[in-house]
Enzyme design. Sequence first.
Site, PDB file in Angstrom:
ATOM      1  CE  LYS A 148      -3.940   1.882   2.633  1.00 30.68           C
ATOM      2  NZ  LYS A 148      -4.831   1.620   3.774  1.00 30.68           N
ATOM      3  CB  SER A 223      -7.796   3.519   2.871  1.00 31.13           C
ATOM      4  OG  SER A 223      -7.128   2.801   3.892  1.00 31.13           O
ATOM      5  N   GLY A 246     -11.894  -1.103   8.575  1.00 36.92           N
ATOM      6  CA  GLY A 246     -12.231  -1.977   7.447  1.00 36.92           C
ATOM      7  C   GLY A 246     -11.393  -1.805   6.207  1.00 36.92           C
ATOM      8  CB  SER A 247      -8.553   0.451   5.458  1.00 30.95           C
ATOM      9  OG  SER A 247      -9.250   1.599   5.855  1.00 30.95           O
TER      10      SER A 247
END
Length: 585
Positions: A148, A223, A246-247
């Site tokens: 990420k 995200s 919850g990303s």
Amino acid sequence: MEMFNHLHANVNNNLTSVCTASVCAAGALFLFLKWINKQKIQKKILKARKRRDKSFHEAKQAVQQFKISNPDFEGSVIVSLSLPELIEKLKDGSLQPDAVLHAFMEKALQVNDKLNCNTQMLMGSVEQLKDIKTQQKGLLYGIPISIKENLGYKGHDSTCGVLSKIDQPALMDSVVVAVLKRQGAIPFVKTNVPQGLLSYDCCNPIYGQTLNPHNLQKTPGGSSGGEGALIGGGGSILGLGTDLAGSVRIPSAFCGICGLKPTSNRISLRGASSCNKGQKSVLSSIGPMARDVESLALLMQALLCEDMFTLDPTVPPIPFNREVYESSEPLRIGYYEVDGNFQPSPSTARAFRETKHLLERAGHTLIPFKPPRITTAANELMIKGILADGGATLLKNIGKPIDPTLQSQLMPYRLPNFIKKILSVILKPIYPRISASLNSICGLRSIPELWQQHTQVEEYIHEVFAEWRRLNLDVLLCPMLGPAYNFFYCGKLNSVLSITGLSNLLNFPAGTVPVSKVTEEDEAQLKHYKGCHSDLWDKLFVKAVTGGVGLPVGVQCVSLPWQEEMCLRFMREVEMLTAKNKLNK
């Protein structure tokens, strides 16, 4: 007297002219400065995009050169292998790390052309090949891995999708990247995020909107949306995201892959960038994302090693317990379909019930479980905890321009608290849920209030522990958010995040597994969806998920803190039962 009046009139006219001229000059200056600022912003964005495009060009050249030097290279075969197969072939020498890296580099570029999921190809990965033989004993020897965008990689920005973090390259690798390299893995690409990270969409003013691999008219979630899209599109076999509310799980569910949110700090967060650093009520985690559960387990096993515990002594030295993960003992499984705040979509509810039935048929014990005081937990603990400062830190870091996908979410944050309070009172009789949310985003007024809120969080966690122990549970089966949304709805529907955010509040490990796809019947059932409150947000949710036929839907698997192995063991059981059921149909 007449002369005096004439003189006075002239003075007034001159003053009016001067004032008018001053106002015009001030207006012109303001517009000029605004134009200058806009040019600076555009220049900064353009610079970041050029850097991204340059890395794409270099990666394409590297792949092309490798193909010329290796005419028998078959990248498509390599990227179709499972992680265990890939590890085996790299270990026995039938595949070489350079071939695997260039195969995934080529595929990642192809997927990006379609989905806009990558922010930078990490060309240090090619350099890493020179010394890769020294890491041959590593559990992930020669495995390319995507990360990420906010995870630190030496020499590269971690912008979190905001302009203020451009041109601030990491001085060293984040702990998680350093450990990956020591285990022989090759981080090769950074993936896209929403502006500021505190969103479950995936769009920002620097790199634009990422698309869903199953439907280009849908968001991949966020995200960690770039990760979800890239892995779901076949451009990466293994990835790392971060999860706050919850990303990791939302993009995994939206994109039809598996994802795990571990207990916070089971994997070191050192070197992970954020726009809301410092809040301690709802904790973030770094977690793996992959095509299957076994891949998640292999990555966890590789990361939970002596290198991790040495580089970050705050991480508890708990190695991965393979025995627990591979256990086949029947489980006592708590479950709930509706948490009391959010009702899942028809497709997700059906998938949940089917999974529950499969687990019961396999000999596991299913016990009803109800999350206590979910409305209080969602508003007073989650929202008020994350936005304890009323969103001031987030707004400061996001700056301008604000991405269109974030406008609806940020608009109420910008209102003065007294306006929020007045609106909250006015809306309470009509929309009590919206009223409670407006009150919560006012944040906290003092340090004593913050300490009190932390105490309330702690008490709530132990309240859930008590119910868990009373029922003697091993794990918990919960619904998952889905299917993937249409664009521009994520920022309007933070109300649904109780479904994923509860695990962050409790600091419980939680993972998601895809179990089904939206059917025509599911789509038709949306006409009858009322939600828990039949309010504006429930109506918006229907619009958000409309048009989802064929999209993946999943379930959530939850365990107690520091029991990631148990969570993964449960996820593997769900995955195996789902696969077996499909074969029997």
